[in-house]
Design a protein around this motif. Structure first.
Motif, PDB file in Angstrom:
ATOM      1  N   ASP A 240       0.518  -1.040  -0.037  1.00  0.00           N
ATOM      2  CA  ASP A 240      -0.148  -0.062   0.072  1.00  0.00           C
ATOM      3  C   ASP A 240       1.037   1.355  -0.002  1.00  0.00           C
ATOM      4  O   ASP A 240       0.961   1.866  -0.890  1.00  0.00           O
ATOM      5  CB  ASP A 240      -1.232  -0.317   1.658  1.00  0.00           C
ATOM      6  N   THR A 241       2.291   1.067   0.883  1.00  0.00           N
ATOM      7  CA  THR A 241       2.801   2.723   0.962  1.00  0.00           C
ATOM      8  C   THR A 241       3.864   2.438  -0.270  1.00  0.00           C
ATOM      9  O   THR A 241       3.910   3.820  -1.092  1.00  0.00           O
ATOM     10  CB  THR A 241       2.934   2.509   2.414  1.00  0.00           C
ATOM     11  N   ILE A 242       4.028   1.601  -0.931  1.00  0.00           N
ATOM     12  CA  ILE A 242       4.886   1.537  -1.955  1.00  0.00           C
ATOM     13  C   ILE A 242       3.966   2.144  -3.225  1.00  0.00           C
ATOM     14  O   ILE A 242       4.151   3.198  -4.276  1.00  0.00           O
ATOM     15  CB  ILE A 242       5.334  -0.130  -1.958  1.00  0.00           C
ATOM     16  N   LEU A 243       2.808   1.743  -3.076  1.00  0.00           N
ATOM     17  CA  LEU A 243       2.177   2.581  -4.421  1.00  0.00           C
ATOM     18  C   LEU A 243       1.533   4.200  -3.847  1.00  0.00           C
ATOM     19  O   LEU A 243       1.306   4.250  -5.232  1.00  0.00           O
ATOM     20  CB  LEU A 243       0.937   0.946  -4.275  1.00  0.00           C
ATOM     21  N   GLN A 244       0.920   3.766  -2.568  1.00  0.00           N
ATOM     22  CA  GLN A 244       0.535   6.135  -2.849  1.00  0.00           C
ATOM     23  C   GLN A 244       1.749   6.252  -2.529  1.00  0.00           C
ATOM     24  O   GLN A 244       1.139   7.903  -2.278  1.00  0.00           O
ATOM     25  CB  GLN A 244      -0.002   5.344  -1.375  1.00  0.00           C
ATOM     26  N   VAL A 245       2.583   6.625  -1.351  1.00  0.00           N
ATOM     27  CA  VAL A 245       3.746   7.172  -1.443  1.00  0.00           C
ATOM     28  C   VAL A 245       5.026   6.633  -2.523  1.00  0.00           C
ATOM     29  O   VAL A 245       5.411   8.157  -2.379  1.00  0.00           O
ATOM     30  CB  VAL A 245       4.242   6.894   0.265  1.00  0.00           C
ATOM     31  N   ALA A 246       5.043   5.802  -2.381  1.00  0.00           N
ATOM     32  CA  ALA A 246       7.162   5.707  -3.078  1.00  0.00           C
ATOM     33  C   ALA A 246       6.966   5.642  -4.547  1.00  0.00           C
ATOM     34  O   ALA A 246       8.142   6.485  -5.178  1.00  0.00           O
ATOM     35  CB  ALA A 246       7.008   4.226  -2.614  1.00  0.00           C
ATOM     36  N   VAL A 247       5.813   5.219  -5.037  1.00  0.00           N
ATOM     37  CA  VAL A 247       5.503   5.544  -6.452  1.00  0.00           C
ATOM     38  C   VAL A 247       6.115   6.685  -6.947  1.00  0.00           C
ATOM     39  O   VAL A 247       6.459   7.409  -8.083  1.00  0.00           O
ATOM     40  CB  VAL A 247       4.737   4.489  -7.217  1.00  0.00           C
ATOM     41  N   LEU A 297       1.890 -14.116  -4.151  1.00  0.00           N
ATOM     42  CA  LEU A 297       3.145 -13.227  -3.344  1.00  0.00           C
ATOM     43  C   LEU A 297       3.972 -12.719  -3.446  1.00  0.00           C
ATOM     44  O   LEU A 297       4.591 -11.461  -3.521  1.00  0.00           O
ATOM     45  CB  LEU A 297       1.684 -13.167  -2.304  1.00  0.00           C
ATOM     46  N   SER A 298       4.832 -13.611  -2.728  1.00  0.00           N
ATOM     47  CA  SER A 298       5.975 -13.321  -3.017  1.00  0.00           C
ATOM     48  C   SER A 298       6.940 -13.181  -4.283  1.00  0.00           C
ATOM     49  O   SER A 298       7.611 -11.707  -4.651  1.00  0.00           O
ATOM     50  CB  SER A 298       7.013 -14.301  -2.207  1.00  0.00           C
ATOM     51  N   GLY A 299       6.355 -13.622  -5.555  1.00  0.00           N
ATOM     52  CA  GLY A 299       6.881 -13.707  -6.708  1.00  0.00           C
ATOM     53  C   GLY A 299       6.569 -11.960  -7.437  1.00  0.00           C
ATOM     54  O   GLY A 299       7.482 -11.679  -7.910  1.00  0.00           O
ATOM     55  N   LEU A 300       5.524 -12.033  -6.708  1.00  0.00           N
ATOM     56  CA  LEU A 300       4.946 -10.972  -7.129  1.00  0.00           C
ATOM     57  C   LEU A 300       5.925  -9.503  -6.386  1.00  0.00           C
ATOM     58  O   LEU A 300       5.765  -8.633  -7.021  1.00  0.00           O
ATOM     59  CB  LEU A 300       3.241 -10.130  -7.060  1.00  0.00           C
ATOM     60  N   PHE A 301       6.106 -10.158  -5.469  1.00  0.00           N
ATOM     61  CA  PHE A 301       6.770  -7.912  -4.278  1.00  0.00           C
ATOM     62  C   PHE A 301       7.957  -8.553  -5.280  1.00  0.00           C
ATOM     63  O   PHE A 301       8.515  -7.585  -5.800  1.00  0.00           O
ATOM     64  CB  PHE A 301       7.123  -9.126  -3.392  1.00  0.00           C
ATOM     65  N   VAL A 302       8.819  -9.538  -5.749  1.00  0.00           N
ATOM     66  CA  VAL A 302      10.094  -9.228  -6.202  1.00  0.00           C
ATOM     67  C   VAL A 302       9.577  -8.871  -7.874  1.00  0.00           C
ATOM     68  O   VAL A 302      10.853  -7.942  -7.889  1.00  0.00           O
ATOM     69  CB  VAL A 302      10.571 -11.422  -6.498  1.00  0.00           C
ATOM     70  N   ALA A 303       9.049  -9.083  -8.635  1.00  0.00           N
ATOM     71  CA  ALA A 303       8.902  -8.810  -9.609  1.00  0.00           C
ATOM     72  C   ALA A 303       8.995  -6.902 -10.013  1.00  0.00           C
ATOM     73  O   ALA A 303       9.416  -6.027 -10.435  1.00  0.00           O
ATOM     74  CB  ALA A 303       7.800  -9.030 -10.930  1.00  0.00           C
ATOM     75  N   GLY A 304       7.528  -6.535  -8.782  1.00  0.00           N
ATOM     76  CA  GLY A 304       7.498  -4.952  -8.585  1.00  0.00           C
ATOM     77  C   GLY A 304       8.153  -4.713  -8.027  1.00  0.00           C
ATOM     78  O   GLY A 304       8.875  -3.436  -8.324  1.00  0.00           O
ATOM     79  N   THR A 305       9.201  -4.891  -7.045  1.00  0.00           N
ATOM     80  CA  THR A 305      10.521  -4.081  -6.918  1.00  0.00           C
ATOM     81  C   THR A 305      11.849  -4.452  -7.801  1.00  0.00           C
ATOM     82  O   THR A 305      12.307  -3.126  -7.642  1.00  0.00           O
ATOM     83  CB  THR A 305      11.103  -3.948  -5.465  1.00  0.00           C
ATOM     84  N   LEU A 306      11.557  -5.484  -8.814  1.00  0.00           N
ATOM     85  CA  LEU A 306      12.662  -5.517  -9.405  1.00  0.00           C
ATOM     86  C   LEU A 306      12.533  -3.815 -10.805  1.00  0.00           C
ATOM     87  O   LEU A 306      13.422  -3.693 -10.854  1.00  0.00           O
ATOM     88  CB  LEU A 306      12.850  -6.645 -10.168  1.00  0.00           C
ATOM     89  N   VAL A 325       5.201  -1.922 -15.413  1.00  0.00           N
ATOM     90  CA  VAL A 325       5.031  -3.221 -15.120  1.00  0.00           C
ATOM     91  C   VAL A 325       5.012  -2.982 -12.989  1.00  0.00           C
ATOM     92  O   VAL A 325       4.426  -3.975 -12.996  1.00  0.00           O
ATOM     93  CB  VAL A 325       6.791  -3.337 -15.624  1.00  0.00           C
ATOM     94  N   ALA A 326       5.443  -2.512 -12.599  1.00  0.00           N
ATOM     95  CA  ALA A 326       5.554  -2.199 -11.360  1.00  0.00           C
ATOM     96  C   ALA A 326       4.452  -2.711 -10.552  1.00  0.00           C
ATOM     97  O   ALA A 326       4.243  -3.209  -9.641  1.00  0.00           O
ATOM     98  CB  ALA A 326       6.588  -1.388 -10.933  1.00  0.00           C
ATOM     99  N   VAL A 327       3.335  -1.533 -10.975  1.00  0.00           N
ATOM    100  CA  VAL A 327       2.155  -0.998 -10.525  1.00  0.00           C
ATOM    101  C   VAL A 327       1.847  -2.155 -10.393  1.00  0.00           C
ATOM    102  O   VAL A 327       0.590  -2.603  -9.818  1.00  0.00           O
ATOM    103  CB  VAL A 327       1.784   0.212 -11.240  1.00  0.00           C
ATOM    104  N   VAL A 328       1.318  -2.777 -11.750  1.00  0.00           N
ATOM    105  CA  VAL A 328       0.764  -4.077 -12.013  1.00  0.00           C
ATOM    106  C   VAL A 328       1.176  -5.155 -10.936  1.00  0.00           C
ATOM    107  O   VAL A 328      -0.106  -6.140 -10.897  1.00  0.00           O
ATOM    108  CB  VAL A 328       0.275  -4.338 -13.922  1.00  0.00           C
ATOM    109  N   ALA A 329       2.401  -5.353 -10.697  1.00  0.00           N
ATOM    110  CA  ALA A 329       2.832  -6.851  -9.776  1.00  0.00           C
ATOM    111  C   ALA A 329       2.482  -6.016  -8.918  1.00  0.00           C
ATOM    112  O   ALA A 329       1.790  -7.361  -7.873  1.00  0.00           O
ATOM    113  CB  ALA A 329       4.590  -6.996  -9.904  1.00  0.00           C
ATOM    114  N   LEU A 330       2.807  -5.184  -8.385  1.00  0.00           N
ATOM    115  CA  LEU A 330       2.290  -4.849  -7.158  1.00  0.00           C
ATOM    116  C   LEU A 330       1.188  -4.842  -6.794  1.00  0.00           C
ATOM    117  O   LEU A 330       0.002  -4.955  -5.957  1.00  0.00           O
ATOM    118  CB  LEU A 330       3.023  -3.175  -6.131  1.00  0.00           C
ATOM    119  N   THR A 331       0.379  -3.941  -8.213  1.00  0.00           N
ATOM    120  CA  THR A 331      -1.241  -3.804  -7.572  1.00  0.00           C
ATOM    121  C   THR A 331      -1.733  -5.607  -7.223  1.00  0.00           C
ATOM    122  O   THR A 331      -2.926  -6.295  -6.179  1.00  0.00           O
ATOM    123  CB  THR A 331      -2.137  -3.531  -8.292  1.00  0.00           C
ATOM    124  N   PHE A 332      -1.351  -6.595  -8.222  1.00  0.00           N
ATOM    125  CA  PHE A 332      -1.276  -7.541  -8.089  1.00  0.00           C
ATOM    126  C   PHE A 332      -1.871  -8.612  -6.520  1.00  0.00           C
ATOM    127  O   PHE A 332      -1.850  -9.419  -6.010  1.00  0.00           O
ATOM    128  CB  PHE A 332      -0.694  -8.735  -9.171  1.00  0.00           C
TER     129      PHE A 332
END
Length: 427
Positions: A240-247, A297-306, A325-332
């Motif tokens: 939530d914070t990554i999407l709303q604040v960090a991005v 969920l773990s795989g999506l976190f890795v994809a989003g942060t990469l 790509v990051a927002v799609v991965a982190l949203t899922f």
């Protein structure tokens, strides 16, 4: 008056929880529409209307966020002792009163006090609605929660559009009108909530003459497994914070992407949640299935942060593509974690202390909202390579939770809400 079509009736019947469950969905969408009006301009109100400095606004929001952490466990305790509908109405009215009090003063300390008092019921609200849904929807709670999250995102969107339209006028009065609009939404949902029947009390297995008495729960604060689960879940809420604040901050300070991409990515996040939250809920409809979701969920976190790290490699096109790509991965990741967290937190709560357990679990999201912005800004300060490190840390949290819950999920206790039992009413 025309009667609802058969298709319309069928669609309504597919929503768990009956008439009161549907009414609570209306409560959610009005609530979040009002919150959407106010949330995006809160800091601006304190700046332009109250006349606070940047440092004062930061301190006010930090203090109120810290005080708000206590709201979730307090709400859980109250919900175990008083009628749930009355507790929900009380928190809604308290939110409105605290917000309305902001209009009465420009004094810094009073503004901090009123903001902190408003943060308590604000953090409590999500726990109480979750508890209502768990009792009202029963075994269909995961599907109900998915529908509820969809309505929440629709409400946020409507409120955001309304706020943007009001602020486009350029008048300082717009901030006051948006605040009043949020207060009116609290009054409206309080009236609607009063029309909802008290949901069935938590069910327990019907006793037979040969059954030995079951000991009452020792409470969540002595349940090491549940406390460990809550701690790891606080880390997983970081999406939530990554999407709303960090991005948004990352786009401005570290990439060649245009600033105008920020609202488009937030819209993308909202649209994906609305489209996929309900369909994907079926993959976490049981406690074991919810635990298995921790793997993708773990795989999506890795994809989003990469992808976030790659977005800073240089070039406008690469930055835009990587950020999408990051927002799609982190949203899922957000969608899967919401489904998993909902089912696991309810299933791990004994029926005789359901409110207390869910209140303690509410600390996970409250703590993340308080500490998350500081963590992600620290990550951004280090540089792009810090994002994959954070991703691996979140994988570690998911792995720890997966292992921690193994025995509780594979060998559920008799009081687990995911176990089908013959029930008696506890009125």
């Amino acid at each position: 008056m025309s009667r609802p079509s058969s298709w319309h009736r069928t669609a309504l019947d597919r929503i768990p929880g009956g008439r009161d469950g549907r009414r609570m969905l209306v409560v959610s969408i009005i609530d979040k529409t009002g919150t959407g009006l106010w949330a995006g301009c809160t800091a601006l109100y304190f700046t332009y209307v109250s006349g606070l400095s940047l440092a004062q606004v930061g301190l006010l929001m930090t203090v109120s966020g810290g005080v708000g952490i206590a709201g979730a466990p307090l709400a859980g305790l109250l919900a175990d002792r008083f009628p749930l509908v009355r507790v929900i109405v009380g928190t809604q009215l308290m939110r409105g009163a605290a917000l309305l009090a902001l209009l009465t003063t420009d004094h810094f300390l009073l503004l901090v006090l009123y903001s902190a008092l408003g943060a308590l019921p604000d953090r409590a609200g999500s726990v109480l609605i979750k508890l209502y849904a768990a009792r009202q929807a029963g075994a269909d709670r995961v599907r109900y929660q998915a529908i509820q999250r969809t309505t929440v995102n629709i409400g946020w969107s409507l409120g955001g559009v309304g706020a943007a339209a009001a602020l486009a006028t350029g008048s300082d009065r717009a901030y006051t009108y948006l605040l009043i609009g949020n207060v009116l939404s609290y009054l409206a949902i309080a009236v609607l909530t009063l029309r909802c029947a008290e949901p069935p009390a938590p069910a327990r297995a019907a006793a037979t003459p040969t059954d030995a008495p079951r000991p009452e729960s020792a409470g969540p604060w002595r349940d090491r497994t549940f406390l460990g689960y809550t701690a790891t879940d606080a880390a997983l809420f970081l999406d939530d914070t990554i999407l709303q604040v960090a991005v948004p901050l990352w786009i401005v300070h570290a990439t060649d992407a245009p600033v105008g991409l920020v609202p488009l990515l937030l819209v993308l996040n909202t649209v994906l949640v609305v489209l996929f939250q309900v369909p994907l809920a079926r993959f976490g409809a049981t406690t074991r299935a919810a635990r298995r979701l921790l793997v993708p969920l773990s795989g999506l976190f890795v994809a989003g942060t990469l992808a976030l790290a790659a977005s800073a490699a240089g070039g406008r096109t690469l930055a835009i593509a990587a950020l999408v790509v990051a927002v799609v991965a982190l949203t899922f990741a957000e969608i899967l974690h919401a489904t998993s967290s909902w089912e696991l937190s309810v299933a791990l709560a004994p029926a005789d202390a359901q409110g207390a357990y869910l209140g303690v679990h509410g600390l996970a999201q409250s703590t993340q909202r308080f500490a998350g912005p500081l963590l992600v800004t620290g990550v951004m300060t280090v540089g792009p390579l810090a994002w994959p490190v954070l991703g691996l840390a979140l994988v570690g949290a998911a792995a720890a939770q997966h292992r921690l819950l193994r025995d509780r999920v594979e060998k559920p206790t008799p009081s687990s809400l995911s176990v089908a039992t013959v029930t008696v009413s506890e009125r």
